[in-house]
Design a protein around this motif. Sequence first.
Motif, PDB file in Angstrom:
ATOM      1  N   VAL A   1       0.678  -7.209  -2.178  1.00 27.98           N
ATOM      2  CA  VAL A   1      -0.003  -7.995  -3.200  1.00 27.98           C
ATOM      3  C   VAL A   1       1.068  -8.462  -4.181  1.00 27.98           C
ATOM      4  CG1 VAL A   1      -1.711  -8.019  -5.041  1.00 27.98           C
ATOM      5  CG2 VAL A   1      -2.149  -6.712  -2.942  1.00 27.98           C
ATOM      6  N   TYR A   2       1.096  -9.746  -4.439  1.00 24.06           N
ATOM      7  CA  TYR A   2       2.094 -10.333  -5.326  1.00 24.06           C
ATOM      8  C   TYR A   2       1.463 -10.633  -6.687  1.00 24.06           C
ATOM      9  CZ  TYR A   2       5.532 -10.726  -1.629  1.00 24.06           C
ATOM     10  OH  TYR A   2       6.438 -10.431  -0.639  1.00 24.06           O
ATOM     11  N   TYR A   3       2.163 -10.194  -7.730  1.00 24.25           N
ATOM     12  CA  TYR A   3       1.672 -10.336  -9.089  1.00 24.25           C
ATOM     13  C   TYR A   3       2.599 -11.213  -9.921  1.00 24.25           C
ATOM     14  CZ  TYR A   3      -1.217  -6.250  -7.994  1.00 24.25           C
ATOM     15  OH  TYR A   3      -2.113  -5.382  -7.426  1.00 24.25           O
TER      16      TYR A   3
ATOM     17  N   PRO B   1       0.824  -1.219   0.000  1.00 26.84           N
ATOM     18  CA  PRO B   1       0.000   0.000   0.000  1.00 26.84           C
ATOM     19  C   PRO B   1       0.852   1.260   0.000  1.00 26.84           C
ATOM     20  CG  PRO B   1      -0.877  -1.592   1.547  1.00 26.84           C
ATOM     21  CD  PRO B   1       0.434  -2.141   1.086  1.00 26.84           C
ATOM     22  N   GLY B   2       0.542   2.163  -0.919  1.00 23.95           N
ATOM     23  CA  GLY B   2       1.251   3.421  -0.982  1.00 23.95           C
ATOM     24  C   GLY B   2       2.618   3.358  -1.628  1.00 23.95           C
ATOM     25  N   LYS B   3       2.981   2.196  -2.134  1.00 23.13           N
ATOM     26  CA  LYS B   3       4.303   2.033  -2.755  1.00 23.13           C
ATOM     27  C   LYS B   3       4.160   1.609  -4.212  1.00 23.13           C
ATOM     28  CE  LYS B   3       6.866   0.923   1.459  1.00 23.13           C
ATOM     29  NZ  LYS B   3       7.844  -0.002   2.084  1.00 23.13           N
TER      30      LYS B   3
END
Length: 124
Positions: free
Chosen positions: A93-95, A41-43
């Motif tokens: 979150v990993y993509y 978040p925020g990065k």
Amino acid sequence: QVQLVESGGGLVQAGGSLRLSCAASGGTLGSYAMGWFRQAPGKEREFVAAVNWSGGITSYADSAKGRFTISRDNAKKMIYLQMNSLKPEDTAVYYCAARSSGAAKTVPSGYDYWGQGTQVTVSS
């Protein structure tokens, strides 16, 4: 057109392990380089690991070296990220991403297809 679906995320305590999986469809996986990225978040989205088309060449972010392992099974159209010794700062979150070239890249702009992501949360 390649479709990617990640799974395997969850909540784990610091020091624990998770194995993320990415299922690919709609293309010939063996011709694509694959990567894992994450975004907290925020990065900005950041590179975690990548593997070339054959699985013979891998690269890792400094934060992942020695703890994470990327692998692929082209016959099963699967890509994996084994994550050990997890830390709270790994929360993101990993993509999964695919690049329509056999050589891996370490920047998001180098990839053509993305999954929807899977949440990894590491508690302290």
